[in-house]
Design an enzyme around this catalytic site. Structure first.
Site, PDB file in Angstrom:
ATOM      1  N   ARG A  16      43.985  44.629  42.930  1.00  0.00           N
ATOM      2  CA  ARG A  16      44.756  43.442  42.559  1.00  0.00           C
ATOM      3  C   ARG A  16      45.403  42.840  43.813  1.00  0.00           C
ATOM      4  O   ARG A  16      45.603  43.529  44.809  1.00  0.00           O
ATOM      5  CB  ARG A  16      45.856  43.813  41.570  1.00  0.00           C
ATOM      6  N   LYS A  40      50.101  48.796  38.721  1.00  0.00           N
ATOM      7  CA  LYS A  40      51.081  48.256  37.781  1.00  0.00           C
ATOM      8  C   LYS A  40      51.957  49.400  37.290  1.00  0.00           C
ATOM      9  O   LYS A  40      51.477  50.506  37.065  1.00  0.00           O
ATOM     10  CB  LYS A  40      50.376  47.622  36.581  1.00  0.00           C
ATOM     11  N   HIS A 113      41.815  37.376  41.294  1.00  0.00           N
ATOM     12  CA  HIS A 113      41.475  38.048  40.033  1.00  0.00           C
ATOM     13  C   HIS A 113      40.009  37.827  39.674  1.00  0.00           C
ATOM     14  O   HIS A 113      39.356  38.726  39.139  1.00  0.00           O
ATOM     15  CB  HIS A 113      42.380  37.580  38.892  1.00  0.00           C
ATOM     16  N   ARG A 116      38.085  40.241  41.609  1.00  0.00           N
ATOM     17  CA  ARG A 116      38.239  41.554  40.952  1.00  0.00           C
ATOM     18  C   ARG A 116      37.279  41.654  39.768  1.00  0.00           C
ATOM     19  O   ARG A 116      36.616  42.669  39.575  1.00  0.00           O
ATOM     20  CB  ARG A 116      39.700  41.711  40.504  1.00  0.00           C
ATOM     21  N   HIS A 140      42.842  50.937  35.260  1.00  0.00           N
ATOM     22  CA  HIS A 140      43.102  50.635  33.857  1.00  0.00           C
ATOM     23  C   HIS A 140      43.574  51.894  33.134  1.00  0.00           C
ATOM     24  O   HIS A 140      43.075  52.989  33.378  1.00  0.00           O
ATOM     25  CB  HIS A 140      41.828  50.132  33.165  1.00  0.00           C
ATOM     26  N   TYR A 149      34.093  44.269  30.913  1.00  0.00           N
ATOM     27  CA  TYR A 149      33.081  44.120  31.955  1.00  0.00           C
ATOM     28  C   TYR A 149      31.716  44.583  31.466  1.00  0.00           C
ATOM     29  O   TYR A 149      30.698  44.072  31.887  1.00  0.00           O
ATOM     30  CB  TYR A 149      33.517  44.875  33.212  1.00  0.00           C
TER      31      TYR A 149
END
Length: 173
Positions: A16, A40, A113, A116, A140, A149
């Site tokens: 990110r 995150k 993004h 990404r 994730h 994806y």
């Protein structure tokens, strides 16, 4: 060199923008082909980096001190700019602008993004949709996000099947 290393990291690791902007010299592991990032929620994680991207970073680091006046201290930010004669870390917005600058020649300008997402889609295709691998590389915590994806890859498969069918129908005519 700096901008190329930034684009290389986005396209070859899927990190990110805030993970890239907070990257410090001590987070680079050239021998292990990894970088340490803060995900995150403040979770520390390790991301695999291909040797070619590490080589791009090394090329940048060779000119970083001279071009940007940055120190080689372990705690220094990797990606910096020169402002009023001093080295300053690049902000998320500055990184986004760098990505926009180099992608504006495409039909649609791309964000970090989007790069990404491109990486994740390519990873899904190359690994046959290995969800645990995709989850780990992208940081994730929920497999549903990684499945997005895979669905993109399935959409490409559907489109390819339609093109093959169109080709078959044209030969019949």
């Amino acid at each position: 060199e700096r901008d190329y290393a930034i684009l290389s990291l986005f396209l070859n690791t899927g990190i990110r923008v805030n993970e890239l902007s907070s990257l410090r010299i001590k987070d680079l592991d050239f021998s292990g082909c990894e970088i340490s990032v803060i995900r995150k929620g403040g979770k520390k994680d390790t991301v695999s980096v291909p040797p070619s991207s590490l080589s791009d970073i090394e090329c940048y680091l060779k000119v970083r001190k001279e071009k940007y006046g940055a120190s080689d201290s372990d705690n220094e930010f990797v990606f910096v700019k020169r402002l009023k004669g001093r080295s300053e870390p690049l902000t998320n917005r500055a990184i986004e602008n760098i990505v926009y600058k180099y992608t504006k020649s495409f039909d649609k300008r791309m964000s970090p993004h989007k790069l990404r997402h491109t990486y994740a889609t390519n990873l899904a295709e190359q690994t046959g949709g290995d969800i645990p691998l995709i989850m780990n590389q992208l940081g994730h915590t929920n497999s549903d996000i990684s499945l997005l994806y895979i669905n993109t890859s399935r959409e490409k498969q559907r489109q390819a099947a339609e093109r093959l069918d169109d080709r078959r129908n044209k030969k019949r005519q």
